[in-house]
Design a protein around this motif. Sequence first.
Motif, short mmCIF file in Angstrom:
data_model
loop_
_atom_site.label_atom_id
_atom_site.label_comp_id
_atom_site.label_asym_id
_atom_site.label_seq_id
_atom_site.Cartn_x
_atom_site.Cartn_y
_atom_site.Cartn_z
N GLY A 130 0.85 -1.30 0.12
CA GLY A 130 -0.07 0.05 0.11
C GLY A 130 0.64 1.28 -0.22
N LYS A 131 2.10 0.96 -0.42
CA LYS A 131 2.90 2.13 -0.46
C LYS A 131 2.84 3.25 -1.29
N SER A 132 2.19 3.06 -2.53
CA SER A 132 1.64 3.96 -3.40
C SER A 132 0.64 4.72 -3.06
N SER A 133 -0.50 4.10 -2.31
CA SER A 133 -1.45 4.77 -1.99
C SER A 133 -1.20 5.79 -0.98
N LEU A 134 -0.14 5.14 -0.12
CA LEU A 134 0.20 6.30 0.96
C LEU A 134 0.81 7.59 0.60
N PHE A 135 1.77 7.11 -0.74
CA PHE A 135 2.49 8.20 -1.49
C PHE A 135 1.42 9.32 -1.97
N ASN A 136 0.40 8.76 -2.69
CA ASN A 136 -0.82 9.57 -2.98
C ASN A 136 -1.37 10.11 -2.05
N ALA A 137 -1.66 9.62 -1.09
CA ALA A 137 -2.19 10.22 0.10
C ALA A 137 -1.48 11.61 0.82
N LEU A 138 -0.04 11.12 0.75
CA LEU A 138 0.67 12.25 1.37
C LEU A 138 0.82 13.50 0.38
N THR A 139 1.16 13.23 -1.07
CA THR A 139 1.25 14.14 -1.88
C THR A 139 0.28 14.78 -2.71
N GLY A 140 -1.08 13.97 -2.81
CA GLY A 140 -2.07 14.28 -3.65
C GLY A 140 -1.71 14.62 -4.75
N LEU A 141 -1.98 15.55 -5.55
CA LEU A 141 -1.70 15.76 -7.10
C LEU A 141 -0.38 16.44 -7.29
N ARG A 142 0.27 16.53 -6.16
CA ARG A 142 1.54 17.43 -6.09
C ARG A 142 2.70 16.30 -6.45
N GLN A 143 2.56 15.59 -7.54
CA GLN A 143 3.52 14.55 -8.17
C GLN A 143 4.02 14.67 -9.39
N LYS A 144 5.30 14.14 -9.78
CA LYS A 144 5.61 14.13 -10.98
C LYS A 144 6.44 12.96 -11.48
N VAL A 145 6.54 12.49 -12.82
CA VAL A 145 7.11 11.47 -13.02
C VAL A 145 8.10 11.67 -14.15
N GLY A 146 8.81 12.69 -14.11
CA GLY A 146 9.64 13.22 -15.23
C GLY A 146 9.01 13.39 -16.33
N ASN A 147 9.93 13.40 -17.59
CA ASN A 147 9.04 13.78 -18.53
C ASN A 147 9.03 12.26 -19.25
N PHE A 148 7.70 11.92 -19.76
CA PHE A 148 7.31 10.83 -19.98
C PHE A 148 8.39 9.71 -20.78
N PRO A 149 8.65 10.07 -22.26
CA PRO A 149 9.34 9.22 -22.98
C PRO A 149 11.03 9.50 -22.31
N GLY A 150 11.84 8.54 -22.66
CA GLY A 150 13.19 8.62 -22.19
C GLY A 150 13.56 8.86 -20.86
N VAL A 151 12.44 9.15 -19.98
CA VAL A 151 12.98 9.36 -18.60
C VAL A 151 12.04 8.24 -17.58
#
Lengths: 709, 73
Positions: A17-38
């Motif tokens: 449930g780690k990712s759920s916790l991550f979502n609960a902590l950060t809400g929408l303030r998250q990013k995954v770098g730029n999609f291709p190549g990263v």
Amino acid sequence: MTQEKKWVALVGNPNSGKSSLFNALTGLRQKVGNFPGVTVDKKTGFFEGEEGERVDLIDLPGLYSLYPNSKDEKMVLELLLNPDHPFQPEKIVYVVDPLQMERHLLLATQLVDLGFPMVLVINMIDIASENNIEIDIKRLSRELGIQVVAVSARTGENIQELKTLIQQDFKRRRKSPIVELNQYNARTATEVANLLSPKLLDIPFGIERAFHVAHHYTWLQGIDKKRVESLESFLKNARFDSLDEQVHDTMSRYSFITPLVRSVVKKKEKKTGGFTDKVDGIITNSFFGPVIFFGIMALVFQALFAWASVPADWIDALFGTAGGAIQFALGEGWLSGLLVDGILAGIGGVAVFIPQIFLLFLLLGVLEEVGYMSRAVYMFDNVLQRFGLNGRSIVALVSGGACAIPAIMSTRTISNWKERLTTIMVTPLISCSARIPVYIVLVGFVVPADQKWGFFNLQGLVFFGLYVLSIISALVSAWVFKKVLKTGEKSMLMIELPLYKKPIWKNVMINLREKLWAFVWEAGKVIFFISIILWFLASYGPKEQMKQAEVETEIYALTNNFTPEQTQDLLAARKIEASYAGHMGKFIEPVIKPLGFDWKIGIALITSFAAREVFVGTMATIYAIGSSDDEGTIRERMGKEINQETGEKVYTPAVAMSLLVFYLFAMQCMSTLAITKRETNTWKWPIIQFVYMTALAYLGSLFVFQVFG
Amino acid sequence: MTILDMLPGQKARVIAFTNKTTETNFLSFGLLPNSVLLLRRKAPFGGSLYIILESHVMAIRQSEAADVLIEII
């Protein structure tokens, strides 16, 4: 090492449930770098404390212990053991599932012994109380020597308290490791530290870190060749047996953990998972299992066509109105031509397919979230092994239906290199969402829109057929790779089947937003630029030839008594032929003629090598310029297209089928090639991928057109 | 006797492992010597095994099952 950000890492077993916790902590303030190549897996985010201070979090891939198998898990070790790693965390938030305490504490004790400041978060505490489980948090905290907090990412219980805690310094009562190195291993570790960097011996728990390097130095990055060689000869002399020590270390930890868990976790009644077991009895049944799997897949793809067409029409209408408004405001001219026929036609051609892609990502996301995908892994492992793949490849093959890029990245969970490489090589054959626009435009030329076959829409069935064909081609290619590639490496399945749970919609939506945005933005960027270039190439050409086209049209129109409208149509057609794009198309026409394609399709094929979804935009641009009629969709325009030589329609069923097959097989996505390069660390594999898929496309189209044409 | 010799529905206790690589992986997954496991079912097409441990469920290959010595209980 200058490090601007101090990272707090979320670590835990898969399914904790780690990712759920991550979502609960950060809400929408998250990013995954730029999609291709990263990297997608380096998921970062932040939250703001009460005084507005920013706390940066990184969500690491789940792993079971510090003895990793897959690339995903190795990445975590890399980040923990290399002090110069830009993402080395300052603190760790370790997540456990209260129902799986014993197993999940293994990695926790290993991390405590690496000396990282850490808090233990018992997630899903709501589920624990539902199951009548009580946990003596104080005692657990005392024994582990670190702070422990119980939260629920699902209900939000105690999340605020956790945030406050993360901002403080973590208290640590334990000065010595939970499992100490024995004398002999301590001596080995000291020597390893000396060989690596004597500094290690001065920092607390440096010797424990050095001992882990002894296990993993062969693949850890950042250790130069000379050091690797001296480590190798030293460890060989010292008769260091990594596997032996791993077993020994793990067993010592369990002899600490097992009694601990027995004393702190109180179960009032036994047995959970009765529901999951009943469901699995049906869902993984020898007969119903595969039937249900293919049923679900068929439903997913039927849903795309049944539900997505209404919003797609709205978007289409919106772009049509916008184009009309711009043309009205600016009048005729190069600027309105560029805006309406170039950019708007290109972008609109793809925007129409957002509803489809949204639905596809949504449905696949839900399947993943409830825990269905690991059942598919279990069911199909044996079958996939015969094709040189791993059960885990099913995740890549299914999510390849959305996009090959995240699909290829998901192969990092496959520990066997040959199986992983094969999965990477064949995944782009699975029809991704970028092919949907192409299929939709073309399928109408093969079967009429509202024809039914019993309950099913005939077009829906053709679509399903295309997907089946793409799966078969992927499996056959995999089988060929299996015969060609050699390896002695052990292949593993061993996978956890988590309890079924209600999807947490926040997780699904955050995931969906992330993927959809990446698709729209990345595809949009490419299409935007290609549309502009293409509009230019199709509107302009060598001066004399353009002039000649005009003159000839005029004469021809006069001698044949053309109406002004007919004259304009002919002029547009002749001009595009004389343009730069026309020259490019004509240049490759001899090669593609046996497939039934003319030079206009040739232009689309050229532009599609950047990204296949550009096809629709290209068609829209070419036919918008090439026609005086500004009404009507791309498909209507294509339907009216007449072959100048034969006077027959260009898009006959045979041509459309041949084109469909071409787009089904061809490697037309630069981003995928880039990701294959990154995941395989060499240009060899993306080149092979490009060549074999394009060859397959050419031969497939040739066959279809020669047989049905 | 290994897990491979078990019939669906049978329960067994783990005695030892015969391959160290498999052993480290099983240990990480919480399958230890003395753990009790139930072979619940087999996958379609005669492939992997669905086993239930005290706290969780996992799927393993036949080749992995062959590395776990057990006694039926």
